[in-house]
Design an enzyme around this catalytic site. Structure first.
Site, PDB file in Angstrom:
ATOM      1  N   ASN A  22       0.870  -1.175   0.000  1.00  0.00           N
ATOM      2  CA  ASN A  22       0.000   0.000   0.000  1.00  0.00           C
ATOM      3  C   ASN A  22       0.911   1.230   0.000  1.00  0.00           C
ATOM      4  O   ASN A  22       2.145   1.095   0.019  1.00  0.00           O
ATOM      5  CB  ASN A  22      -1.007  -0.025   1.169  1.00  0.00           C
ATOM      6  CG  ASN A  22      -0.336   0.069   2.539  1.00  0.00           C
ATOM      7  OD1 ASN A  22       0.776   0.585   2.669  1.00  0.00           O
ATOM      8  ND2 ASN A  22      -1.003  -0.419   3.564  1.00  0.00           N
ATOM      9  N   ASP A  74      -6.151  -7.300   1.243  1.00  0.00           N
ATOM     10  CA  ASP A  74      -6.124  -8.757   1.013  1.00  0.00           C
ATOM     11  C   ASP A  74      -7.054  -9.134  -0.132  1.00  0.00           C
ATOM     12  O   ASP A  74      -6.725  -9.984  -0.971  1.00  0.00           O
ATOM     13  CB  ASP A  74      -6.530  -9.504   2.284  1.00  0.00           C
ATOM     14  CG  ASP A  74      -5.581  -9.216   3.428  1.00  0.00           C
ATOM     15  OD1 ASP A  74      -4.410  -8.888   3.152  1.00  0.00           O
ATOM     16  OD2 ASP A  74      -6.010  -9.295   4.592  1.00  0.00           O
TER      17      ASP A  74
HETATM   18  O1  RIB Z   1      -5.110  -7.525   6.485  1.00  0.00           O
HETATM   19  C1  RIB Z   1      -6.012  -7.784   7.539  1.00  0.00           C
HETATM   20  C2  RIB Z   1      -5.551  -8.971   8.300  1.00  0.00           C
HETATM   21  O2  RIB Z   1      -4.306  -8.677   8.907  1.00  0.00           O
HETATM   22  C3  RIB Z   1      -6.502  -9.378   9.394  1.00  0.00           C
HETATM   23  O3  RIB Z   1      -7.354 -10.411   9.003  1.00  0.00           O
HETATM   24  C4  RIB Z   1      -5.595  -9.757  10.562  1.00  0.00           C
HETATM   25  O4  RIB Z   1      -5.708 -11.061  10.934  1.00  0.00           O
HETATM   26  C5  RIB Z   1      -4.177  -9.344  10.125  1.00  0.00           C
HETATM   27  O5  RIB Z   1      -3.295 -10.394  10.009  1.00  0.00           O
END
Ligand code: RIB
Length: 309
Positions: free
Chosen positions: A190, A259
């Protein structure tokens, strides 16, 4: 060396664990106790969420990680398998990872992670026959920085031996051996992480050209820098261009948006899309995810993405 085209399968090596989400109207200052208005639990971890995003795009996915000998570890396996993901979870004596996530009314979040068993996954574990075989069968390897440095380096070495391109999400951006960047097909930090990696101070506001130069010096070939509601900066073939952010409704929780972006991007690449096209799809998936609370639970399916398109 030219790789033979495999079956669009993706391997994700990363952290899987439990997360507690709490909503607050502001983040606590040092020494401050704040009251939170809601609490819910959701399995997560960057690798876990990214594997789910990949699988929800209809791509065959294998997740490799380490968990403790506890209920959270068992639940991680059950939930990954419910998503159709092959879960190779090595058991360790440490507890399964745990995160505490605070979300604020403006959809921003803070995440504190206890890595536990996840950081005990080792290079030796990756050499287990069943794990190596799964990875060897993949078109792409997707990595984040929630592994130990030893395991991260071993993952890159294995990918190179097996001629599998690596998509690397350098999150969090600390303690990454700089020589790893030359071994990536694409990096996906990011904006804040990209500044750290490229060596810019917090107060600096680097231009697209500044990023292009700094990342080239690091040996990065292609990068997609996610910039929240501003979109994403695509660096490819010595050129920088912006991919616009997609607003799919009111943003209520940005946790896991990165993610969602990473898993969708890798799935789209594995399905044969070009990087720019894959990044545009990933931007839409991330745009949908922020309109829902949580991380894994907010990731859209291919049908939802198609409905939007
Ligand atoms: O990117 C978010 C994630 O980062 C969450 O689900 C948390 O578990 C962390 O590892």
């Amino acid at each position: 060396m030219e790789r033979s085209r495999k079956k669009g399968k993706v391997a994700v090596i990363g952290l899987a664990g439990q997360s507690a989400f709490m909503a607050a109207d502001h983040f606590p200052a040092p020494g401050e106790t704040i009251a939170c208005s809601s609490l819910f639990f959701e399995l997560g971890g960057k690798g876990y969420n990214q594997a789910i995003a990949c699988a929800r795009m209809g791509v065959k996915t294998v997740f490799i990680g380490a968990v403790g000998d506890d209920t959270n570890g068992v639940e991680c396996k059950t939930e990954l398998e419910k998503e159709g993901i092959t879960a190779c979870l090595v058991k360790k004596t440490e507890p399964t990872a745990y995160a505490v996530i605070t979300t604020r009314a403006d959809s921003e979040n803070t995440v504190s992670v206890y890595s536990g068993a996840a950081k005990k996954l080792s290079g030796e574990d990756l050499q287990r026959e069943e794990i190596r075989k799964e990875i060897a069968d993949c078109e792409y390897l997707l990595l984040q920085n929630e592994l130990s440095t030893e395991c991260l380096e071993a993952s890159f070495a294995l990918a190179s031996q097996l001629h599998i391109p690596v998509i690397f999400n350098p999150a969090p951006a600390d303690h990454i051996p700089p020589e790893l960047f030359a071994g990536c097909e694409v990096i996906t930090p990011n904006y804040g992480e990209a500044k750290v990696l490229a060596g810019f101070a917090e107060s600096e506001e680097p231009s697209e050209q500044d990023f292009l130069e700094a990342l080239r010096k690091l040996g990065v070939k292609q990068a997609v820098i996610t910039m929240g509601c501003k979109g994403a900066l695509l660096i490819d073939g010595g050129k920088a261009s912006m991919i616009p952010a997609v607003s799919c409704g009111t943003a209520i929780d940005t946790t896991g948006a990165g993610d969602t972006f990473n898993g969708t991007l890798t799935a789209a690449l594995a399905l044969g899309k070009r990087l720019e096209e894959a990044a545009k799809l990933a931007a839409i998936a991330a745009g949908i995810s922020v309109t829902r609370r949580g991380a894994a639970g907010s990731i859209p399916t291919a049908d939802e993405l198609n409905a939007y398109l």
